[in-house]
Design a protein around this motif. Sequence first.
Motif, short mmCIF file in Angstrom:
data_model
loop_
_atom_site.label_atom_id
_atom_site.label_comp_id
_atom_site.label_asym_id
_atom_site.label_seq_id
_atom_site.Cartn_x
_atom_site.Cartn_y
_atom_site.Cartn_z
N GLN A 1 0.83 -1.21 0.00
CA GLN A 1 0.00 0.00 0.00
C GLN A 1 0.86 1.26 0.00
OE1 GLN A 1 -2.01 0.99 3.65
NE2 GLN A 1 -3.81 1.77 2.58
N ASP A 2 1.93 1.26 0.78
CA ASP A 2 2.83 2.42 0.81
C ASP A 2 3.45 2.67 -0.56
OD1 ASP A 2 2.30 2.83 3.47
OD2 ASP A 2 4.07 1.75 4.18
N ALA A 3 3.85 1.59 -1.23
CA ALA A 3 4.45 1.74 -2.56
C ALA A 3 3.43 2.30 -3.55
CB ALA A 3 4.97 0.39 -3.04
N LEU A 4 2.20 1.79 -3.50
CA LEU A 4 1.16 2.29 -4.41
C LEU A 4 0.76 3.71 -4.07
CD1 LEU A 4 -1.14 -0.85 -4.88
CD2 LEU A 4 0.77 -0.05 -6.29
N THR A 5 0.85 4.08 -2.78
CA THR A 5 0.60 5.46 -2.39
C THR A 5 1.61 6.39 -3.04
OG1 THR A 5 -0.35 4.79 -0.26
CG2 THR A 5 0.48 7.04 -0.42
N ARG A 6 2.86 5.94 -3.07
CA ARG A 6 3.92 6.74 -3.73
C ARG A 6 3.60 6.91 -5.21
NH1 ARG A 6 9.63 6.95 -3.61
NH2 ARG A 6 10.29 8.24 -5.37
N VAL A 7 3.19 5.84 -5.89
CA VAL A 7 2.85 5.92 -7.31
C VAL A 7 1.65 6.84 -7.52
CG1 VAL A 7 2.13 4.61 -9.34
CG2 VAL A 7 3.79 3.62 -7.75
N SER A 8 0.65 6.72 -6.65
CA SER A 8 -0.55 7.56 -6.77
C SER A 8 -0.19 9.04 -6.63
CB SER A 8 -1.58 7.16 -5.72
OG SER A 8 -2.00 5.82 -5.89
N GLY A 9 0.70 9.34 -5.69
CA GLY A 9 1.14 10.72 -5.51
C GLY A 9 1.85 11.26 -6.74
N GLU A 10 2.64 10.42 -7.38
CA GLU A 10 3.35 10.85 -8.59
C GLU A 10 2.36 11.09 -9.72
OE1 GLU A 10 6.10 7.69 -9.15
OE2 GLU A 10 7.59 8.50 -7.74
N GLY B 1 -5.97 5.74 -13.12
CA GLY B 1 -5.06 4.63 -12.85
C GLY B 1 -5.66 3.68 -11.83
N TRP B 2 -5.14 2.46 -11.74
CA TRP B 2 -5.67 1.47 -10.81
C TRP B 2 -5.06 1.61 -9.42
CZ3 TRP B 2 -2.15 -1.75 -8.50
CH2 TRP B 2 -0.90 -1.86 -9.10
N GLN B 3 -3.95 2.33 -9.33
CA GLN B 3 -3.21 2.37 -8.07
C GLN B 3 -4.01 2.93 -6.88
OE1 GLN B 3 -2.02 3.40 -10.98
NE2 GLN B 3 -0.10 2.33 -11.37
N PRO B 4 -4.74 4.07 -7.03
CA PRO B 4 -5.48 4.57 -5.85
C PRO B 4 -6.55 3.61 -5.37
CG PRO B 4 -6.06 5.82 -7.82
CD PRO B 4 -4.86 4.99 -8.17
N TYR B 5 -7.15 2.86 -6.28
CA TYR B 5 -8.16 1.87 -5.88
C TYR B 5 -7.48 0.68 -5.19
CZ TYR B 5 -10.53 4.77 -9.27
OH TYR B 5 -11.03 5.86 -9.95
N GLY B 6 -6.27 0.37 -5.64
CA GLY B 6 -5.51 -0.66 -4.96
C GLY B 6 -5.15 -0.24 -3.54
N VAL B 7 -4.81 1.05 -3.36
CA VAL B 7 -4.52 1.57 -2.01
C VAL B 7 -5.73 1.40 -1.11
CG1 VAL B 7 -4.07 3.69 -0.70
CG2 VAL B 7 -2.77 3.21 -2.78
N LEU B 8 -6.92 1.70 -1.62
CA LEU B 8 -8.15 1.60 -0.83
C LEU B 8 -8.44 0.15 -0.45
CD1 LEU B 8 -10.64 2.98 0.35
CD2 LEU B 8 -11.77 2.68 -1.87
#
Length: 297
Positions: A176-185, A198-205
């Motif tokens: 989740q932390d890694a995907l949070t970094r990608v989402s921020g970028e 992108g799919w990353q923020p939904y993955g974070v959730l």
Amino acid sequence: MSVLVLALAVGAACCLGFGFVLQQAAAQRAPLGDFLSPRLLLDLVRVPTWLGGLALMVAGMVLGAVALGRGEVSLVEPLLATNLLFALALSRRRTRQSLGRQGWAGLSLLAGGVTAFIVAGEPRGGTAVTDPLRHWLIIGVMVGLALLLTTYAKRSRLSAGPVLLALAAGLLYGVQDALTRVSGERFADGGFTELLTGWQPYGVLVLGVTGLVLVQSAFETAPLRMSLPALTAAQPLAGIACGVGFLGDRLHTDTGALAWEAAGLAAIVAGIVLLGLHPAMPRGTAPRKPVPDLQSR
């Protein structure tokens, strides 16, 4: 290392540590029938202590997300592992236990391990891997291990189950932390449009909610000293694996640096275990009697 990143990461660790202690104090009184069920969260949202712990955890995650947006995952994750120090501080205040040799040894190992890893590795940014196969392979391994641990935890929920669930949650939180970094970028590059396509923020959730159920189930069935060390140890290891694996984080790889990095990670894990088993940590679960906050549905 940016002073701002350091302050944000340590602030996040403080909120997380305090939040975990308050959450476990409430979760240990929840019905065992809610084990690994979303119903557990529905029961706990009616408990003020748990809501306070959740608010602190969310604040910690927000601070951690900001830190991850300004620093490398391989730098922020070891700092987040210090949440156990703050959890121990709150538990000591409640139990009035002194640190003793075990506490000071654990504190020294954890702090020394974090310092050794960061100084030897000098985590720094690089070019993220664009090959989606690498992303899915590393994420798949972490999620697959978490599923495997959860499966075994169901079979031994009152013995090794809490430790296994905490390990599984730690792996998910690291991803989740890694995907949070990608989402921020993505947000920095194109705002909400880029972020939400992108799919990353939904993955974070999804990972956040799943990890929350696993953590609360671990807190429900065992004292904090059984679950929090495993959670705290697994998260940075998973986050560093993702950071180096596909986010482009770079560490020194010469023989001497690798030896110190390995020693630092080993010291972090050893310090976490010593602090987690400290007598100041809550050791028993409260009797499960009906209370006003957790009445039958």
